[in-house]
Design a protein around this motif. Structure first.
Motif, PDB file in Angstrom:
ATOM      1  N   TYR A 184       0.835  -1.200   0.000  1.00 25.19           N
ATOM      2  CA  TYR A 184       0.000   0.000   0.000  1.00 25.19           C
ATOM      3  C   TYR A 184       0.871   1.251   0.000  1.00 25.19           C
ATOM      4  O   TYR A 184       2.014   1.230   0.462  1.00 25.19           O
ATOM      5  CB  TYR A 184      -0.907  -0.001   1.229  1.00 25.19           C
ATOM      6  CG  TYR A 184      -1.861  -1.170   1.272  1.00 25.19           C
ATOM      7  CD1 TYR A 184      -3.033  -1.163   0.525  1.00 25.19           C
ATOM      8  CD2 TYR A 184      -1.579  -2.290   2.053  1.00 25.19           C
ATOM      9  CE1 TYR A 184      -3.919  -2.237   0.551  1.00 25.19           C
ATOM     10  CE2 TYR A 184      -2.445  -3.373   2.085  1.00 25.19           C
ATOM     11  CZ  TYR A 184      -3.619  -3.338   1.335  1.00 25.19           C
ATOM     12  OH  TYR A 184      -4.478  -4.405   1.350  1.00 25.19           O
ATOM     13  N   GLN A 186       0.810   3.819   1.832  1.00 22.56           N
ATOM     14  CA  GLN A 186       1.238   4.262   3.151  1.00 22.56           C
ATOM     15  C   GLN A 186       2.420   3.443   3.678  1.00 22.56           C
ATOM     16  O   GLN A 186       3.165   3.905   4.548  1.00 22.56           O
ATOM     17  CB  GLN A 186       0.076   4.252   4.150  1.00 22.56           C
ATOM     18  CG  GLN A 186      -0.712   2.966   4.259  1.00 22.56           C
ATOM     19  CD  GLN A 186      -1.936   2.969   3.374  1.00 22.56           C
ATOM     20  OE1 GLN A 186      -1.863   3.361   2.216  1.00 22.56           O
ATOM     21  NE2 GLN A 186      -3.063   2.510   3.915  1.00 22.56           N
ATOM     22  N   GLN A 187       2.595   2.242   3.134  1.00 26.10           N
ATOM     23  CA  GLN A 187       3.738   1.420   3.542  1.00 26.10           C
ATOM     24  C   GLN A 187       5.042   1.901   2.918  1.00 26.10           C
ATOM     25  O   GLN A 187       6.116   1.618   3.438  1.00 26.10           O
ATOM     26  CB  GLN A 187       3.498  -0.043   3.144  1.00 26.10           C
ATOM     27  CG  GLN A 187       2.359  -0.709   3.889  1.00 26.10           C
ATOM     28  CD  GLN A 187       2.080  -2.110   3.351  1.00 26.10           C
ATOM     29  OE1 GLN A 187       1.849  -2.294   2.162  1.00 26.10           O
ATOM     30  NE2 GLN A 187       2.108  -3.102   4.223  1.00 26.10           N
ATOM     31  N   LEU A 189       5.613   5.230   1.874  1.00 22.00           N
ATOM     32  CA  LEU A 189       5.838   6.660   2.027  1.00 22.00           C
ATOM     33  C   LEU A 189       7.157   6.945   2.742  1.00 22.00           C
ATOM     34  O   LEU A 189       7.891   7.868   2.375  1.00 22.00           O
ATOM     35  CB  LEU A 189       4.664   7.284   2.786  1.00 22.00           C
ATOM     36  CG  LEU A 189       4.712   8.789   3.027  1.00 22.00           C
ATOM     37  CD1 LEU A 189       4.853   9.559   1.725  1.00 22.00           C
ATOM     38  CD2 LEU A 189       3.446   9.233   3.782  1.00 22.00           C
ATOM     39  N   LEU A 203      -2.766  14.474  -0.864  1.00 21.48           N
ATOM     40  CA  LEU A 203      -3.349  13.169  -0.576  1.00 21.48           C
ATOM     41  C   LEU A 203      -4.766  13.140  -1.135  1.00 21.48           C
ATOM     42  O   LEU A 203      -5.572  14.022  -0.830  1.00 21.48           O
ATOM     43  CB  LEU A 203      -3.411  12.921   0.933  1.00 21.48           C
ATOM     44  CG  LEU A 203      -2.133  13.179   1.748  1.00 21.48           C
ATOM     45  CD1 LEU A 203      -2.430  13.079   3.236  1.00 21.48           C
ATOM     46  CD2 LEU A 203      -1.062  12.192   1.353  1.00 21.48           C
ATOM     47  N   MET A 209      -6.576   5.695   3.759  1.00 22.51           N
ATOM     48  CA  MET A 209      -5.241   5.990   3.253  1.00 22.51           C
ATOM     49  C   MET A 209      -4.874   7.447   3.527  1.00 22.51           C
ATOM     50  O   MET A 209      -3.762   7.753   3.969  1.00 22.51           O
ATOM     51  CB  MET A 209      -5.175   5.705   1.758  1.00 22.51           C
ATOM     52  CG  MET A 209      -3.829   6.035   1.096  1.00 22.51           C
ATOM     53  SD  MET A 209      -3.525   7.788   0.716  1.00 22.51           S
ATOM     54  CE  MET A 209      -4.664   8.057  -0.631  1.00 22.51           C
ATOM     55  N   ALA A 212      -4.083   7.863   7.218  1.00 18.80           N
ATOM     56  CA  ALA A 212      -2.839   7.196   7.600  1.00 18.80           C
ATOM     57  C   ALA A 212      -1.627   7.968   7.089  1.00 18.80           C
ATOM     58  O   ALA A 212      -0.635   8.166   7.811  1.00 18.80           O
ATOM     59  CB  ALA A 212      -2.818   5.759   7.079  1.00 18.80           C
ATOM     60  N   CYS A 213      -1.682   8.418   5.833  1.00 14.05           N
ATOM     61  CA  CYS A 213      -0.553   9.160   5.270  1.00 14.05           C
ATOM     62  C   CYS A 213      -0.414  10.529   5.918  1.00 14.05           C
ATOM     63  O   CYS A 213       0.707  11.005   6.140  1.00 14.05           O
ATOM     64  CB  CYS A 213      -0.711   9.290   3.763  1.00 14.05           C
ATOM     65  SG  CYS A 213      -0.412   7.755   2.862  1.00 14.05           S
ATOM     66  N   ALA A 216       1.360  10.023   9.135  1.00 14.79           N
ATOM     67  CA  ALA A 216       2.778   9.742   8.899  1.00 14.79           C
ATOM     68  C   ALA A 216       3.538  11.012   8.525  1.00 14.79           C
ATOM     69  O   ALA A 216       4.684  11.224   8.964  1.00 14.79           O
ATOM     70  CB  ALA A 216       2.929   8.688   7.801  1.00 14.79           C
TER      71      ALA A 216
END
Length: 236
Positions: A184, A186-187, A189, A203, A209, A212-213, A216
């Motif tokens: 994904y 977000q994994q 980034l 975004l 998503m 989450a982003c 982060a």
């Protein structure tokens, strides 16, 4: 069809006026549920905005089909030349003329990638004039669901400074290029090392998503003015 469950549509205003817009903006389509209740849906404009649109220039949107959805029934039933009622353009999910950043991080899932397609000419100008770097992380389940990937791949090939990173959660292409990632957005980034001293992030897409982003990016030190977001909600 852009993907198994996403349609690509072109529309013209029928009053002889142009439907110009700023890349990143959206229109709203108005219609009614089966019981007559009025409703509307918002769709980002996907048109590659390389000139001021005039009367007779079409605009493009991507529409996700949701089983049983009222908007899906509307769009699936359209024939060439049919009319819909719309309003707009609206929104401020746009590149800002006062930006002085060194890099844009563009992150999207699903039809959330459509604003970035419209921004390509402006991004090319920013790369040429300001030396800005641009990275697009596009999330999808499979290569068939990477909307407008041909446009982004061609732009990346022609534009040093633009990096295209598809992130695929279920199926990889047979011969993935070096910037394809599994998982994904977000994994992946963190791989880009978001930097509050030089980055502005956009975004757009699935709300989970986007949230989450955004978290982060805030954890990496980006302030709220550096994080610009739109959430796409599939609704019946």
């Amino acid at each position: 069809m852009l993907a198994p469950s996403v349609g690509h549509y072109q529309f013209l205003r029928d009053d002889g006026q142009p439907l110009d817009f700023q890349p990143g903006q959206f229109i709203q389509v108005h219609f009614a549920y089966a019981d007559g209740t009025a409703t509307k849906r918002s769709y980002s404009l996907a048109t590659i905005h390389d000139h001021a649109l005039d009367a007779g220039d079409a605009v493009e949107i991507a529409v996700s089909f949701v089983p049983g959805g009222a908007a899906t029934a509307l769009f699936e039933g359209l024939a060439m030349g049919d009319h819909v009622t719309g309003s707009g353009p609206f929104g401020r999910f746009c590149l800002q003329p006062g930006d002085h950043n060194g890099r844009y991080l563009l992150i999207a899932t699903g039809t959330g990638v459509t604003p970035y397609r419209s921004m390509l000419p402006l991004l090319g100008k920013a790369i040429a004039e300001r030396g800005v770097e641009v990275v697009l992380l596009q999330g999808a389940r499979s290569p068939a669901e990477l909307l407008y990937s041909e446009d982004f791949e061609a732009f990346a090939a022609a534009t040093p400074g633009f990096r295209y990173m598809p992130c695929l959660s279920r199926e990889l292409p047979e011969q993935p290029h070096p910037d394809v990632r599994q998982g994904y957005v977000q994994q992946h980034l963190a791989e880009l090392a978001p930097d509050p001293a030089r980055d502005i992030a956009y975004l757009c897409g699935n709300p989970d998503m986007v949230d989450a982003c955004a978290e982060a990016l805030k954890a990496a030190g980006l302030g709220m003015p550096q994080i610009r977001r739109e959430k796409y909600v599939s609704s019946k």
